[in-house]
Design a protein around this motif. Structure first.
Motif, PDB file in Angstrom:
ATOM      1  N   ASP A 105       0.827  -1.218   0.000  1.00  0.00           N
ATOM      2  CA  ASP A 105       0.000   0.000   0.000  1.00  0.00           C
ATOM      3  C   ASP A 105       0.859   1.265   0.000  1.00  0.00           C
ATOM      4  O   ASP A 105       0.585   2.218  -0.714  1.00  0.00           O
ATOM      5  CB  ASP A 105      -0.940   0.022   1.220  1.00  0.00           C
ATOM      6  N   GLU A 106       1.911   1.243   0.827  1.00  0.00           N
ATOM      7  CA  GLU A 106       2.784   2.427   0.884  1.00  0.00           C
ATOM      8  C   GLU A 106       3.464   2.648  -0.466  1.00  0.00           C
ATOM      9  O   GLU A 106       3.538   3.775  -0.972  1.00  0.00           O
ATOM     10  CB  GLU A 106       3.840   2.243   1.987  1.00  0.00           C
ATOM     11  N   GLU A 148       1.039   3.895  -3.117  1.00  0.00           N
ATOM     12  CA  GLU A 148       0.711   5.301  -2.893  1.00  0.00           C
ATOM     13  C   GLU A 148       1.840   6.197  -3.429  1.00  0.00           C
ATOM     14  O   GLU A 148       1.602   7.176  -4.137  1.00  0.00           O
ATOM     15  CB  GLU A 148       0.560   5.519  -1.380  1.00  0.00           C
ATOM     16  N   LYS A 167       0.483  -6.916  -5.394  1.00  0.00           N
ATOM     17  CA  LYS A 167      -0.204  -6.940  -4.098  1.00  0.00           C
ATOM     18  C   LYS A 167      -1.301  -8.011  -4.111  1.00  0.00           C
ATOM     19  O   LYS A 167      -1.398  -8.828  -3.192  1.00  0.00           O
ATOM     20  CB  LYS A 167      -0.821  -5.565  -3.823  1.00  0.00           C
ATOM     21  N   SER A 183      -6.817   7.176   4.669  1.00  0.00           N
ATOM     22  CA  SER A 183      -6.230   5.879   5.005  1.00  0.00           C
ATOM     23  C   SER A 183      -5.256   6.122   6.147  1.00  0.00           C
ATOM     24  O   SER A 183      -5.028   7.265   6.533  1.00  0.00           O
ATOM     25  CB  SER A 183      -5.488   5.294   3.805  1.00  0.00           C
TER      26      SER A 183
END
Ligand code: ADP
Ligand code: ASP
Ligand code: MG
Length: 438
Positions: free
Chosen positions: A244-245, A248, A266, A412
């Motif tokens: 996720d990081e 982003e 992912k 988030s």
């Protein structure tokens, strides 16, 4: 199976290609090597295509010959044996003679994609021929035989898996495959591509289709840095990031990764490792499902953002108002990155302004519309909110000199987005770097 993607700089010259071949020797196991075009080639092909669109065919022809000469030079340096030098030159000629055919007639969008594809077709063909000269067995897998996008321009995962698996099964004895990044076919079977920087995306799609153990992105820097190294001086590589990081950061401007490249990995839980071809001994960045550490991990910036404000005291609090606003963006297939609301106005940002005029026309039915171009989203990524109090305070204190147009926090647990004028971007990134120096 390992997927190893080498970017433009990593295959940017004969010397660099030789280094990649050496590097491959040291990595055991079955591998699919995904190559970009040699650095600068896709930009040159875009320039050539633009001249062809403008019907400036003789300028296009001169550029094609200039690029051909550059490739002759690389061929001469890459190969030792005269037999391979001749074969390499013939290979270069076949691609450049094909490019020249477009200077004879009118030019279409479909043909533009075929022009852009020549960079990856050339780099892989030359690298494959080089491996033959140094007696390393390898097989060229044509991406145009398995990489495909559907009618919504999204990867056709089923088709990719079916066809890649078939090709791999037909070549069970082969341990080293070479294929092109970036290029694909579309739903009509025409040559298309995964957008600029798309070789990273190719690598992760191939990783998923081949159920790889790991996808490695080899580039000219030792992993994802904690700030944009093109703008800020003292940036540092980050050892571990969660999917996720990383997604982003890629989406919000960290050029080291194509914005869409993390999602397939992912979904299939395949680790992605970022490594430097220039310094392979350095650790790089490992991207997995796990997130480690708290606080701010990295900062990225995405330019070319347009902010749209819709002011409507009468309508805003009425239920259904936001739906109507969002429907207009949906109608024009334009995605929204940031949203902020107040009682009298809502502001959104978009990066695709193709249909801006129509969108503004329709929004004007609901209120007064203001448009600000040349904006930049600064994205602060980490694991906060839950554990770290004061992260937002630190961010805003550091930025006290920079006017902020929009703030998005709490969407988030790992993102604070700020919208600033592009002219303030460098100052914002540099000042925010103090957060890592504490
Ligand atoms: P390749 O040709 O290998 O695909 P790219 O030029 O697309 O390489 O991506 C690598 C470049 O990304 C680096 O040289 C660096 O300047 C830039 N970059 C931007 N943001 C970051 C970041 N946060 N971490 C590392 N590199 C970054
Ligand atoms: N060669 C393509 C580009 O320059 C794809 C890539 O390098 O990833 O955009
Ligand atoms: Mg790239």
């Amino acid at each position: 199976m390992l997927i190893l993607k080498f970017g433009g700089t990593s295959v940017g010259s004969a010397a660099r290609m030789k280094k990649v071949a050496e590097l491959l020797q040291e990595i055991p196991g079955r591998k699919i090597v995904v190559l970009s075009a040699m650095s600068g080639t896709t930009n040159s092909l875009v320039e050539i295509a633009n001249y062809l669109f403008e019907k400036k065919n003789s300028i296009a022809a001169d550029l094609i010959e200039g690029l051909r000469a550059k490739y002759y030079k690389e061929v001469n340096e890459l190969f030792t044996d005269d037999f391979f030098k001749t074969k390499g030159k013939e290979l270069v000629d076949s691609h450049f003679d094909f490019l020249l055919t477009f200077t004879q007639d009118s030019f279409t969008i479909h043909e533009e994609k075929a022009v852009l594809a020549q960079g990856e077709l050339l780099s892989t063909a030359l690298f494959h021929l080089y491996l033959e000269e140094v007696s390393k067995a390898s097989k060229l897998l044509p991406a145009l035989q398995f990489m495909r996008i559907d009618k919504d321009l999204e990867p056709d995962h089923f088709y990719i898996k079916e066809n890649l698996s078939r090709l791999l099964n037909e070549n069970k004895s082969i341990d080293l495959f070479i294929t092109q990044g970036f290029i694909c076919r579309n739903v009509y079977g025409e040559i298309d591509n995964l957008k600029r920087g798309g070789s990273d995306y190719s690598a992760s799609l191939i990783g998923v289709a081949a159920a790889a153990d790991e996808v490695q992105i080899w580039t000219d820097i030792d992993g994802m840095h904690n700030n944009d190294p093109r703008v800020v001086e003292k940036t540092k590589p980050i050892k571990n990031l969660s999917f996720d990081e990383a997604a982003e950061l890629a989406y919000f401007g960290a050029k080291i990764l194509h914005p869409s490249s993390i999602l397939p990995a992912k979904d299939a839980n395949i680790p992605v490792r970022l490594k430097s071809t220039l310094s392979p001994e350095l650790e790089g960045t490992l991207i997995t499902a796990e997130s480690s550490g708290t606080g701010i991990k990295a900062i990225a910036a995405k330019d070319g953002i347009c902010a749209i404000k819709i002011k409507s005291g009468r309508m805003l609090l009425a239920y259904g108002f936001l739906r109507k606003v969002f429907e207009i963006f949906e109608l024009y297939k334009t995605s929204i990155d940031m949203i902020t609301t107040s009682e009298v106005a809502v502001s959104v940002t978009i990066d695709d302004t193709t249909n801006l005029d129509q969108i503004v026309d329709e929004l004007e039915e609901y209120g007064k519309v203001e448009v600000d171009q040349e904006q930049t989203i600064i994205c602060v990524v980490g694991d906060f909110i839950k554990k770290d109090k004061g992260v937002a305070l630190n961010v805003f204190q550091t930025l006290k000199e920079v006017p902020i147009r929009m703030i998005s926090y709490g969407g988030s647990n790992h993102n604070i987005s700020l919208l600033v004028n592009t002219s303030d971007k460098n100052a914002a990134l540099t000042q925010l770097n103090q957060l890592f120096e504490k």
